[in-house]
Each structure stands twice: as structure tokens, then as C-alpha cells.
Design an enzyme around this catalytic site. Structure first.
Site, PDB file in Angstrom:
ATOM      1  N   HIS A   1      -6.685  -3.275   9.328  1.00  0.00           N
ATOM      2  CA  HIS A   1      -7.885  -4.105   9.190  1.00  0.00           C
ATOM      3  C   HIS A   1      -8.486  -4.255  10.588  1.00  0.00           C
ATOM      4  O   HIS A   1      -8.534  -5.348  11.147  1.00  0.00           O
ATOM      5  CB  HIS A   1      -7.526  -5.462   8.598  1.00  0.00           C
ATOM      6  CG  HIS A   1      -7.038  -5.397   7.190  1.00  0.00           C
ATOM      7  ND1 HIS A   1      -6.999  -6.486   6.357  1.00  0.00           N
ATOM      8  CD2 HIS A   1      -6.568  -4.354   6.452  1.00  0.00           C
ATOM      9  CE1 HIS A   1      -6.519  -6.123   5.174  1.00  0.00           C
ATOM     10  NE2 HIS A   1      -6.241  -4.829   5.207  1.00  0.00           N
TER      11      HIS A   1
ATOM     12  N   HIS B   1      -2.867   2.325   7.869  1.00  0.00           N
ATOM     13  CA  HIS B   1      -3.911   1.514   7.242  1.00  0.00           C
ATOM     14  C   HIS B   1      -4.040   0.257   8.083  1.00  0.00           C
ATOM     15  O   HIS B   1      -3.028  -0.396   8.373  1.00  0.00           O
ATOM     16  CB  HIS B   1      -3.532   1.166   5.800  1.00  0.00           C
ATOM     17  CG  HIS B   1      -4.334   0.024   5.257  1.00  0.00           C
ATOM     18  ND1 HIS B   1      -5.710   0.034   5.237  1.00  0.00           N
ATOM     19  CD2 HIS B   1      -3.969  -1.168   4.741  1.00  0.00           C
ATOM     20  CE1 HIS B   1      -6.147  -1.091   4.721  1.00  0.00           C
ATOM     21  NE2 HIS B   1      -5.113  -1.849   4.412  1.00  0.00           N
TER      22      HIS B   1
ATOM     23  N   HIS C   1     -12.730  -4.032   3.180  1.00  0.00           N
ATOM     24  CA  HIS C   1     -11.283  -4.111   3.308  1.00  0.00           C
ATOM     25  C   HIS C   1     -10.813  -3.646   4.700  1.00  0.00           C
ATOM     26  O   HIS C   1     -10.352  -4.461   5.491  1.00  0.00           O
ATOM     27  CB  HIS C   1     -10.664  -3.277   2.172  1.00  0.00           C
ATOM     28  CG  HIS C   1      -9.172  -3.279   2.143  1.00  0.00           C
ATOM     29  ND1 HIS C   1      -8.450  -2.794   1.076  1.00  0.00           N
ATOM     30  CD2 HIS C   1      -8.248  -3.663   3.049  1.00  0.00           C
ATOM     31  CE1 HIS C   1      -7.161  -2.904   1.319  1.00  0.00           C
ATOM     32  NE2 HIS C   1      -7.013  -3.436   2.513  1.00  0.00           N
TER      33      HIS C   1
ATOM     34  N   GLU D   1       0.822  -1.221   0.000  1.00  0.00           N
ATOM     35  CA  GLU D   1       0.000   0.000   0.000  1.00  0.00           C
ATOM     36  C   GLU D   1       0.852   1.266   0.000  1.00  0.00           C
ATOM     37  O   GLU D   1       0.348   2.343   0.272  1.00  0.00           O
ATOM     38  CB  GLU D   1      -0.928   0.017   1.220  1.00  0.00           C
ATOM     39  CG  GLU D   1      -1.905  -1.126   1.303  1.00  0.00           C
ATOM     40  CD  GLU D   1      -2.997  -1.067   0.252  1.00  0.00           C
ATOM     41  OE1 GLU D   1      -2.848  -0.312  -0.731  1.00  0.00           O
ATOM     42  OE2 GLU D   1      -3.988  -1.791   0.421  1.00  0.00           O
TER      43      GLU D   1
HETATM   44 ZN   LIG Z   1      -5.289  -3.770   3.675  1.00  0.00          ZN
END
Ligand SMILES: [Zn+2]
Length: 213
Positions: free
Chosen positions: A95, A93, A156, A74
Site C-alpha cells: 500500500h 503487494h 487499494h 493475499e
Molecule cells: Zn492490500
């Protein structure tokens, strides 16, 4: 933050805190910090528990080239956020479990808590679904996070930004709490209540059973 070694150490510390607080799943998610003409970011697919500060990748803003292990898939999304938001000094970022639940509904998260409105903005938009590392994911995320400090990524996870690493982490904690409140208040409306008459009958049955003991 002007020193790359210090930034690598700080990014690793935040990545470990994310794992300890279960704000991400396994090796998913990534943490980065801006350092002058570079940014430092967690490497691709690495187990956080065995990472050393020197394993945090260093990426050149101008060329996108890196030193150290291969940076997260990413990295382009992080780069795009730094390029378009000059005030942003850190990107996370993750999850995060509750953020993932809301992201799977693809519903915009309203400001249900005071801290969400204060820290993130009037709502948290959902970036349309796109494959990791693609231009589409960059485009959709930049659109969703405009004027906000966080966005959900459909089916996501979440992206949070801040001036410093601690700000981005705080933003993620506030987002995760906001998602929990949304889940509790919105989706549990589907519960079916037993009704007052059956409830009264159950109570009386219970009291009779107690009296006959
Ligand atoms: Zn991810």
C-alpha cells in the site's frame, strides 16, 4: 533460491526494507519468494518489527496448504501470479502512498519516466476493485499485469513482480516514483495562477514598501 530457510530470511529483510522506506502502511502488504514447489510469504497481519525469519509462512504450490503462521490473506493472488508467470520468482503487494493515490483515481499510469518504461512496461494498468482474497481480485490483477511487471489495484495499492526479491522491490520503487511524477504533473494542473498583472502589482507594491523603510 533453493533453500527455504534462506528464502525466509530474504523475504523478512525485504519486508523490513518496505517498512523502513515507508513503501507500505502498517501491517498491510506482503512479500513472497518462490522456492521450488513452495513459496514463502509474510504472515497475516504481523508486525514486521517483531517478525523472525522462521515466522515467514511456507505454502505448498500444489495443495495451497502451509506450515508456520497463517500466511497473508493475499496468498492466493501470489499463488496465481506464480502459476501463470513461470519467470516470476518474487511478488510484492504494498500500500505504497503514491501508488495508492493513483489507484484511487483508477487511471492507467502512463510511462512518464524512462525507468518506468524500462522496468515495468509501456504503462501500469489498474485492476478493477475487488475484495482482498477473492477470485475476482486474482482475475482482475492477472488481467491488469499481463505483459507488465506491475499493476495498480483500484482503491487499494500495488502489485509488483520480479525474477528475484530485489527485482520486485526495485519495481515497486520505480512504480512509486512514476506515481509521484504523475501526481505532480497531472493533478497539479488544477492550480490557479495569479496572472501577470496582479503579479507585477504585487512586485511593485513590495518594492515601494522596501523603499519607504
Ligand atoms: Zn492490500
Amino acid at each position: 533460491m533453493n533453500d527455504i530457510a534462506a528464502a525466509q530470511k530474504a523475504v523478512l529483510a525485504i519486508a523490513l526494507r518496505l517498512a523502513d522506506a515507508r513503501l507500505t502502511v502498517g501491517t498491510y502488504g506482503n512479500v513472497s519468494a518462490r522456492v521450488g514447489d513452495f513459496f514463502v510469504i509474510t504472515p497475516s497481519g504481523a508486525d514486521r518489527r517483531t517478525l523472525r525469519a522462521e515466522d515467514i509462512s511456507v505454502v505448498d504450490f500444489a495443495t495451497g496448504k502451509w506450515t508456520g503462521p497463517k500466511p497473508s490473506a493475499e496468498r492466493a493472488l501470489h499463488l496465481a501470479l506464480y502459476r501463470t508467470r513461470s519467470e516470476v520468482g518474487s511478488v510484492i503487494h504494498a500500500h505504497a502512498p503514491d501508488a495508492c493515490t493513483v489507484a484511487a483515481t483508477q487511471r492507467e499510469l502512463p510511462a512518464l519516466t524512462a525507468e518506468l518504461a524500462q522496468v515495468i512496461g509501456p504503462s501500469v494498468r489498474v485492476a478493477q476493485h475487488a475484495i482482498t482474497g477473492t477470485k475476482k481480485l486474482e482475475r482482475e490483477t492477472l488481467h491488469a499485469i499481463k505483459g507488465r511487471q506491475a499493476a495498480l489495484l483500484a482503491n487499494h495499492g500495488a502489485v509488483c513482480v520480479g525474477r528475484e526479491l530485489e527485482d520486485a522491490l526495485h519495481c515497486l520503487e520505480v512504480l512509486e516514483r512514476g506515481c509521484r511524477v504523475f501526481i505532480e504533473t497531472e493533478f497539479k494542473r488544477a492550480a490557479s495562477y495569479v496572472g501577470s498583472e496582479p503579479a507585477r502589482a504585487m512586485r511593485e507594491h513590495f518594492l515601494r514598501a522596501c523603499a519607504s523603510r
